[in-house]
Design a protein around this motif. Structure first.
Motif, PDB file in Angstrom:
ATOM      1  N   THR A 139      -4.486  22.172 -19.713  1.00  0.00           N
ATOM      2  CA  THR A 139      -3.050  21.958 -19.547  1.00  0.00           C
ATOM      3  C   THR A 139      -2.262  22.519 -20.723  1.00  0.00           C
ATOM      4  OG1 THR A 139      -3.372  19.965 -18.212  1.00  0.00           O
ATOM      5  CG2 THR A 139      -1.246  20.200 -19.325  1.00  0.00           C
ATOM      6  N   GLN A 140      -1.200  23.251 -20.418  1.00  0.00           N
ATOM      7  CA  GLN A 140      -0.230  23.642 -21.440  1.00  0.00           C
ATOM      8  C   GLN A 140       0.812  22.527 -21.503  1.00  0.00           C
ATOM      9  OE1 GLN A 140       0.096  28.042 -19.959  1.00  0.00           O
ATOM     10  NE2 GLN A 140       1.345  27.853 -21.787  1.00  0.00           N
ATOM     11  N   ASN A 141       0.802  21.782 -22.587  1.00  0.00           N
ATOM     12  CA  ASN A 141       1.693  20.623 -22.688  1.00  0.00           C
ATOM     13  C   ASN A 141       3.162  21.002 -22.546  1.00  0.00           C
ATOM     14  OD1 ASN A 141      -0.314  18.683 -23.017  1.00  0.00           O
ATOM     15  ND2 ASN A 141      -0.429  19.021 -25.216  1.00  0.00           N
ATOM     16  N   GLU A 142       3.528  22.145 -23.098  1.00  0.00           N
ATOM     17  CA  GLU A 142       4.928  22.554 -23.020  1.00  0.00           C
ATOM     18  C   GLU A 142       5.337  22.890 -21.585  1.00  0.00           C
ATOM     19  OE1 GLU A 142       2.464  25.911 -24.887  1.00  0.00           O
ATOM     20  OE2 GLU A 142       2.553  23.734 -24.906  1.00  0.00           O
ATOM     21  N   VAL A 143       4.415  23.449 -20.796  1.00  0.00           N
ATOM     22  CA  VAL A 143       4.709  23.772 -19.405  1.00  0.00           C
ATOM     23  C   VAL A 143       4.787  22.500 -18.560  1.00  0.00           C
ATOM     24  CG1 VAL A 143       3.817  24.908 -17.336  1.00  0.00           C
ATOM     25  CG2 VAL A 143       3.739  26.091 -19.543  1.00  0.00           C
ATOM     26  N   ALA A 144       3.871  21.568 -18.803  1.00  0.00           N
ATOM     27  CA  ALA A 144       3.933  20.283 -18.106  1.00  0.00           C
ATOM     28  C   ALA A 144       5.275  19.599 -18.374  1.00  0.00           C
ATOM     29  CB  ALA A 144       2.778  19.389 -18.550  1.00  0.00           C
ATOM     30  N   ALA A 145       5.740  19.685 -19.628  1.00  0.00           N
ATOM     31  CA  ALA A 145       7.026  19.092 -19.984  1.00  0.00           C
ATOM     32  C   ALA A 145       8.181  19.788 -19.259  1.00  0.00           C
ATOM     33  CB  ALA A 145       7.234  19.170 -21.493  1.00  0.00           C
ATOM     34  N   ALA A 146       8.109  21.108 -19.160  1.00  0.00           N
ATOM     35  CA  ALA A 146       9.164  21.862 -18.472  1.00  0.00           C
ATOM     36  C   ALA A 146       9.235  21.482 -16.996  1.00  0.00           C
ATOM     37  CB  ALA A 146       8.925  23.356 -18.634  1.00  0.00           C
ATOM     38  N   LEU A 147       8.087  21.299 -16.361  1.00  0.00           N
ATOM     39  CA  LEU A 147       8.057  20.894 -14.963  1.00  0.00           C
ATOM     40  C   LEU A 147       8.600  19.485 -14.788  1.00  0.00           C
ATOM     41  CD1 LEU A 147       4.597  22.368 -13.925  1.00  0.00           C
ATOM     42  CD2 LEU A 147       6.820  23.108 -13.068  1.00  0.00           C
ATOM     43  N   ALA A 148       8.225  18.585 -15.706  1.00  0.00           N
ATOM     44  CA  ALA A 148       8.736  17.216 -15.644  1.00  0.00           C
ATOM     45  C   ALA A 148      10.245  17.197 -15.845  1.00  0.00           C
ATOM     46  CB  ALA A 148       8.047  16.356 -16.701  1.00  0.00           C
ATOM     47  N   GLU A 149      10.751  18.016 -16.765  1.00  0.00           N
ATOM     48  CA  GLU A 149      12.190  18.102 -16.998  1.00  0.00           C
ATOM     49  C   GLU A 149      12.913  18.623 -15.760  1.00  0.00           C
ATOM     50  OE1 GLU A 149      15.960  18.113 -18.364  1.00  0.00           O
ATOM     51  OE2 GLU A 149      14.243  17.067 -19.236  1.00  0.00           O
ATOM     52  N   ALA A 150      12.246  19.494 -14.999  1.00  0.00           N
ATOM     53  CA  ALA A 150      12.846  20.046 -13.776  1.00  0.00           C
ATOM     54  C   ALA A 150      12.792  19.070 -12.609  1.00  0.00           C
ATOM     55  CB  ALA A 150      12.140  21.346 -13.398  1.00  0.00           C
ATOM     56  N   GLY A 151      12.174  17.906 -12.819  1.00  0.00           N
ATOM     57  CA  GLY A 151      12.158  16.874 -11.792  1.00  0.00           C
ATOM     58  C   GLY A 151      10.872  16.751 -11.007  1.00  0.00           C
ATOM     59  N   PHE A 152       9.826  17.484 -11.409  1.00  0.00           N
ATOM     60  CA  PHE A 152       8.558  17.401 -10.700  1.00  0.00           C
ATOM     61  C   PHE A 152       7.711  16.256 -11.257  1.00  0.00           C
ATOM     62  CE2 PHE A 152       9.793  21.856 -10.196  1.00  0.00           C
ATOM     63  CZ  PHE A 152       9.635  22.012  -8.827  1.00  0.00           C
ATOM     64  N   PRO A 153       7.097  15.442 -10.396  1.00  0.00           N
ATOM     65  CA  PRO A 153       6.179  14.393 -10.858  1.00  0.00           C
ATOM     66  C   PRO A 153       4.866  15.017 -11.335  1.00  0.00           C
ATOM     67  CG  PRO A 153       7.075  13.887  -8.683  1.00  0.00           C
ATOM     68  CD  PRO A 153       7.356  15.339  -8.947  1.00  0.00           C
ATOM     69  N   ILE A 154       4.779  15.248 -12.620  1.00  0.00           N
ATOM     70  CA  ILE A 154       3.614  15.896 -13.235  1.00  0.00           C
ATOM     71  C   ILE A 154       2.872  14.869 -14.078  1.00  0.00           C
ATOM     72  CG2 ILE A 154       2.839  17.710 -14.808  1.00  0.00           C
ATOM     73  CD1 ILE A 154       4.015  18.802 -12.236  1.00  0.00           C
ATOM     74  N   PHE A 155       1.576  14.768 -13.881  1.00  0.00           N
ATOM     75  CA  PHE A 155       0.754  13.811 -14.630  1.00  0.00           C
ATOM     76  C   PHE A 155      -0.406  14.582 -15.250  1.00  0.00           C
ATOM     77  CE2 PHE A 155       3.018  11.687 -11.302  1.00  0.00           C
ATOM     78  CZ  PHE A 155       3.517  10.539 -11.899  1.00  0.00           C
ATOM     79  N   ALA A 156      -0.170  15.124 -16.440  1.00  0.00           N
ATOM     80  CA  ALA A 156      -1.185  15.976 -17.073  1.00  0.00           C
ATOM     81  C   ALA A 156      -0.842  16.214 -18.527  1.00  0.00           C
ATOM     82  CB  ALA A 156      -1.282  17.314 -16.343  1.00  0.00           C
ATOM     83  N   TRP A 157      -1.853  16.237 -19.362  1.00  0.00           N
ATOM     84  CA  TRP A 157      -1.711  16.640 -20.757  1.00  0.00           C
ATOM     85  C   TRP A 157      -3.066  17.113 -21.268  1.00  0.00           C
ATOM     86  CZ3 TRP A 157      -1.524  11.784 -18.799  1.00  0.00           C
ATOM     87  CH2 TRP A 157      -2.486  10.861 -19.233  1.00  0.00           C
ATOM     88  N   ARG A 158      -3.028  17.906 -22.287  1.00  0.00           N
ATOM     89  CA  ARG A 158      -4.249  18.478 -22.849  1.00  0.00           C
ATOM     90  C   ARG A 158      -5.035  17.402 -23.596  1.00  0.00           C
ATOM     91  NH1 ARG A 158      -5.652  23.819 -23.986  1.00  0.00           N
ATOM     92  NH2 ARG A 158      -7.019  24.177 -25.752  1.00  0.00           N
ATOM     93  N   GLY A 159      -6.319  17.262 -23.282  1.00  0.00           N
ATOM     94  CA  GLY A 159      -7.160  16.291 -23.964  1.00  0.00           C
ATOM     95  C   GLY A 159      -7.214  14.940 -23.288  1.00  0.00           C
ATOM     96  N   GLU A 160      -7.104  14.899 -21.966  1.00  0.00           N
ATOM     97  CA  GLU A 160      -7.205  13.640 -21.239  1.00  0.00           C
ATOM     98  C   GLU A 160      -8.612  13.045 -21.387  1.00  0.00           C
ATOM     99  OE1 GLU A 160      -6.333  14.551 -17.200  1.00  0.00           O
ATOM    100  OE2 GLU A 160      -4.312  15.289 -17.621  1.00  0.00           O
ATOM    101  N   THR A 161      -8.694  11.725 -21.233  1.00  0.00           N
ATOM    102  CA  THR A 161      -9.986  11.058 -21.180  1.00  0.00           C
ATOM    103  C   THR A 161     -10.441  10.968 -19.728  1.00  0.00           C
ATOM    104  OG1 THR A 161      -9.037   8.851 -20.926  1.00  0.00           O
ATOM    105  CG2 THR A 161      -9.357   9.662 -23.188  1.00  0.00           C
ATOM    106  N   GLU A 162     -11.640  10.457 -19.528  1.00  0.00           N
ATOM    107  CA  GLU A 162     -12.155  10.236 -18.171  1.00  0.00           C
ATOM    108  C   GLU A 162     -11.209   9.341 -17.372  1.00  0.00           C
ATOM    109  OE1 GLU A 162     -15.005   9.741 -14.926  1.00  0.00           O
ATOM    110  OE2 GLU A 162     -14.788  11.250 -16.490  1.00  0.00           O
TER     111      GLU A 162
END
Length: 513
Positions: free
Chosen positions: A165-188
């Motif tokens: 995951t590119q954290n900055e891209v996930a943030a841009a999608l969330a800012e645009a109103g998309f329900p995004i659930f992702a970040w770099r380095g997630e656990t199980e």
């Protein structure tokens, strides 16, 4: 707010702090360890799903914010976008402006999906579609997500890989109103929680799945079987995910039609071959600063990904060996000038080992015990099962973090191996993939969604289908104008002679490109 305050409030190390840390490292200190972990030997909890621990892109530039650690886990943060919505979970919503620039750059290099967006915006062919997406979250897939929205679809999206995951891209999608659930380095736990958040939400009944690895499909089928039976179609793009779909079909547990995008010509030839041919070198250079000329390299698997890897390594002067189980692929490798060997025959002498089979236990602990000091091991296959990393997490071996996605595995006698991305897909974890190749795949995925969503009742049964040849050709045609390519047209006489329609398809389904 000055720069120092911004870095401090957002849990980011400033350039000065990084510089001081590197100076300390040069004096013999170890790199900063994860907070609360003992230095040296490290046992980290990571996702064990077939796709989350493996395979399009990581940060698209060195030193991405994606590499920064954060003391507060994203699930514990109270974040809202500028519209007041909190229906997302990302690393840091404040990174949105940076992510938007990344997406804009990708759009310029993705002519096919952008052309498809322009052509389909007025028709809204996905109006009413509610798509659960589980793919890599990067600038390229962001272009796909926003294209689906332009076509009328509603989406909820999670990551199929805990490191891509590119954290900055996930943030841009969330800012645009998309329900995004992702970040770099997630656990199980994070990984499955994020997929679950995309499946279940207030006022949300998904009717389509776009999967990369089969995890969203598997979770919905297992945990929400009644909801799964209401799905109109599944689009799957990876070898691992397609393998899972065929297993479900044979077991009589696939209750909805599914489209196998992975084996479409536009995916296998362009994403797997041409994209990997470039990205394997990019990722290895970024991670290790390796020079390839004269290096002895073994590539396990000579499918489309393996072919791409071998081509670029040979072009840079490496001595390349190939391992294969398929006599046809093995003969192809021989005809290209590569020596086909068993891994055991060359394991002691190779400088670099790359897996690209989609299988499991290709490189075992016994193999790595025999490798020479300083050798590098990495994976280009979708799943993280190819390298037996679990058997490297033993008390006799020390894990030493060198930099992001680069670990030294130290044997008792002092021998060091370099392991990249903990055995996950190296090009997505250590660099990026070419936006142009992803444009081809993304356009194919979008067309597959449109086909399944709009198909009349009865056209597709609960089975796995290949994309019609005409759609493959259409995806290719969307990309030709960017090369100023001009197709020759058949005359009526020529078309009649060949028994073809002038508009295609031009090859039978059994044709091998």
């Amino acid at each position: 707010m000055n720069k120092a305050e911004f870095f401090s409030q957002n849990g980011i190390r400033s350039p000065l702090e990084k510089q001081n840390e590197m100076k300390a490292f040069d004096r013999g200190a170890r790199p900063r360890d994860v907070k609360g972990k003992k230095p040296g030997r490290r046992y980290r909890s990571r996702s064990h799903s077939a796709s989350s621990q493996d395979s399009y892109s990581s940060a698209s530039y060195t030193g991405s914010s994606s590499d920064e650690e954060d003391e507060v886990p994203p699930r514990e943060k109270d974040q809202k976008n500028s519209k007041g919505s909190s229906d997302f979970c990302v690393k840091n919503i404040q990174l949105a402006p940076v992510g938007r620039k990344e997406i804009e750059i990708a759009e310029q290099e993705m002519p096919g999906i952008m052309a498809l967006r322009k052509r389909a915006t007025l028709d809204k062919p996905l109006k009413g579609a509610k798509v659960v997406g589980c793919t890599h979250i990067n600038a390229q897939t962001a272009v796909l997500i926003e294209t689906l929205a332009e076509m009328g679809a509603q989406v909820r999206w999670s990551a199929c890989n805990i490191y891509s995951t590119q954290n900055e891209v996930a943030a841009a999608l969330a800012e645009a109103g998309f329900p995004i659930f992702a970040w770099r380095g997630e656990t199980e736990d994070d990984f499955w929680w994020a997929i679950d958040k995309c499946i279940v939400a207030d006022g949300w009944q998904p009717n389509m799945i776009l999967d990369d690895g089969g995890d969203a499909t598997a979770l919905m089928n297992r945990k929400y079987p009644a909801m799964f039976k209401l799905i109109k179609g599944i689009v799957e793009e990876s070898v691992t995910g397609v393998h899972r779909l065929y297993q479900l079909s044979r077991a009589g547990k696939l209750f909805v039609p599914a489209m196998n995008v992975n084996d479409s010509v536009t995916k296998t030839k362009f994403d797997n071959l041409y994209s990997c041919r470039e990205s394997v070198i990019d990722s290895l250079k970024r991670a290790t600063d390796m020079m390839f000329a004269g290096k002895q390299v073994v590539v396990c698997g000579y499918g489309e990904v393996g072919k791409g890897c071998c081509q670029s390594l040979k072009a840079l002067g490496a001595v390349v060996y190939v391992t294969e189980i398929d006599p046809i692929c093995a003969l192809q490798a021989c005809m290209e000038g590569f020596r086909v060997v068993k891994l055991s025959e060359v394991i002691r002498q190779v400088d670099l080992l790359i897996t690209a089979t989609g299988n499991k236990n290709i490189v075992t602990r016994d193999h790595m015990d025999k490798m020479k000091n300083g050798a590098t091991v990495c994976n280009m296959g979708h799943s993280n099962t190819e390298i037996d990393v679990n058997n490297l997490r033993t008390p006799d071996l020390i894990w030493e973090k060198v930099r992001s996605q680069v670990d030294h595995i130290i044997w008792p006698d002092g021998k060091k191996l370099i392991l990249l991305a903990e055995g996950r897909l190296v090009n997505l974890s250590c660099s990026s993939v070419t936006s142009y190749a992803v444009s081809v795949t993304a356009a194919t995925q979008a067309l597959a969604l449109i086909e399944l969503f709009n198909a009349p009742l009865g056209r597709y049964k609960a089975d796995v289908y290949l994309l019609p040849k005409k759609m493959d050709e259409y995806v290719a045609s969307l990309h030709l104008p960017s090369f100023d390519a001009h197709l020759t047209e058949l005359t009526e006489e020529q078309a009649k002679y060949l028994g073809l329609n002038k508009a295609g398809p031009f090859k039978p389904n059994y044709y091998r490109y």
